[in-house]
Design an enzyme around this catalytic site. Structure first.
Site, mmCIF file in Angstrom:
data_model
loop_
_atom_site.group_PDB
_atom_site.id
_atom_site.type_symbol
_atom_site.label_atom_id
_atom_site.label_comp_id
_atom_site.label_asym_id
_atom_site.label_seq_id
_atom_site.Cartn_x
_atom_site.Cartn_y
_atom_site.Cartn_z
ATOM 1 N N LYS A 192 6.406 5.279 -16.502
ATOM 2 C CA LYS A 192 5.546 4.995 -15.351
ATOM 3 C C LYS A 192 6.348 5.018 -14.058
ATOM 4 C CE LYS A 192 6.932 0.569 -14.637
ATOM 5 N NZ LYS A 192 7.301 -0.139 -13.388
ATOM 6 N N THR A 249 2.414 0.367 -10.221
ATOM 7 C CA THR A 249 3.636 0.962 -9.693
ATOM 8 C C THR A 249 3.356 2.176 -8.810
ATOM 9 O OG1 THR A 249 4.615 0.299 -11.798
ATOM 10 C CG2 THR A 249 5.985 1.586 -10.349
#
Length: 338
Positions: A192, A249
């Site tokens: 990620k 994120t």
């Protein structure tokens, strides 16, 4: 528990140490940098990474691994992935039998392609009965330190170990779920950060919300392909440690990896971008390690490939976007159309 060892006194290690000590659990917070430890001990707060959060009396800081790990029933590893193996080699001889080993690190070792729990297992052998797991999910360290409501996942192969760590970390504002999919959670956590750099690039190029949504969705598809190829369970990637952490994120202003991408998208070199950061952006090194891993496993990951070109071969960000959109047209997913 009588004592927890927190190995790494950066932003995340400090936030987790605060979480536990506020709950009344003694924590020994270790860092290799003796000067940093001395400042923590004098200031009784981490003014470099978590200013404004005084240390409870049961939070002890030390530069001695032996002092930190002695009698610890649970050891939480919170050191950068590129130095993880070296630190664990020092930690391992000090571990008591049956200790719970928790990785809170989001990365993949470049040379070996191993996750952090795989490194611990490989370095430990069969000499001690240890339990290896991971803690991950959508959790900016600053917000955890501020007691913002947060939910994460704890994964262990041993369900009792997972339940123990779940209870250990859960508070009135920090909720832990359990899983047995250690590898799936680790791959999600690592990859990620790569997609978050790409999201920052898109924002730096002044692309809109359509672009961001497409990137997150197709990024999740790539993470899932790699994770399943590594032995992860497909449902893990739709959970807190997968989609949840990815969205956070890629969109949050506190994201270090997205910040690096913003700088790249605005025209700065990688060297310039990293020189302006005071904390490690794991996604830069993870791009290299996951690129190698995907190649070894023959997993198609076009966004990852373009990120590797941008970060390590000076490819223009705009050219990478054009190349992604000019790929051969295909179905969104492998399914039968009727």
């Amino acid at each position: 528990m009588n004592k927890i060892a927190m190995i790494g006194a950066g932003s995340w290690g400090t936030a987790l140490a605060l979480l536990l000590t506020r709950k009344g659990i003694p924590v020994a917070l270790w860092d290799r940098d003796a000067d940093h430890v001395a400042r923590l001990a004098t200031d009784r707060e981490n003014r470099r990474y978590q200013p404004g959060h005084p240390f409870p009396d049961n939070l002890r800081v030390t530069a001695s691994l032996a002092e930190a790990v002695e009698d610890a029933e649970c050891v939480v590893m919170v050191v950068p992935s590129h130095g993880f193996r070296a630190v664990y080699r020092e930690v391992f001889p000090l571990l008591p039998e049956g200790a719970l080993m928790v990785s809170a690190v989001k990365g993949i070792e470049i040379d070996s392609g191993m996750t952090m729990t795989q490194i611990m297992q490989a370095e430990s052998g069969e000499t001690k009965h240890l339990h290896f797991g991971v803690l991950s999910g959508p959790s900016f360290a600053a917000e955890v330190a501020e007691r913002q409501p947060t939910a994460i996942t704890v994964a262990f192969a041993d369900t009792q170990a997972a339940a123990t760590v779940q209870r250990l970390f859960s508070t009135e504002y920090f909720r832990a779920y359990t899983s047995c999919d250690v590898i799936g959670l680790e791959i999600s956590a690592a990859m990620k950060n790569v997609i978050a750099i790409a999201a920052g690039i898109c924002d730096g190029l002044n692309y809109g919300l359509n672009t961001r949504a497409a990137l997150i969705t197709r990024g999740l598809a790539e993470i899932t392909r790699l994770g399943v190829a590594m032995g992860g369970e497909p449902q893990t990637f739709a959970g807190l440690g997968g989609l949840g952490d990815l969205v956070l994120t890629c969109t949050g202003n506190l994201s270090r990896n997205r910040t690096v991408g913003l700088k790249l998208g605005s025209g700065k070199s990688l060297e310039q971008a990293l020189s302006e950061m005071k904390m490690v952006a794991e996604g830069v090194k993870t791009t290299k390690s996951c690129y190698k891993l995907a190649a070894d496993l023959r997993v198609e990951m076009p966004i990852l490939e373009q990120m590797h070109q941008i970060l390590y071969h000076d490819k223009r960000c705009q050219d990478a976007v054009v190349e992604l959109f000019q790929r051969d047209l295909k179905r969104e997913a492998d399914m039968v159309c009727r």
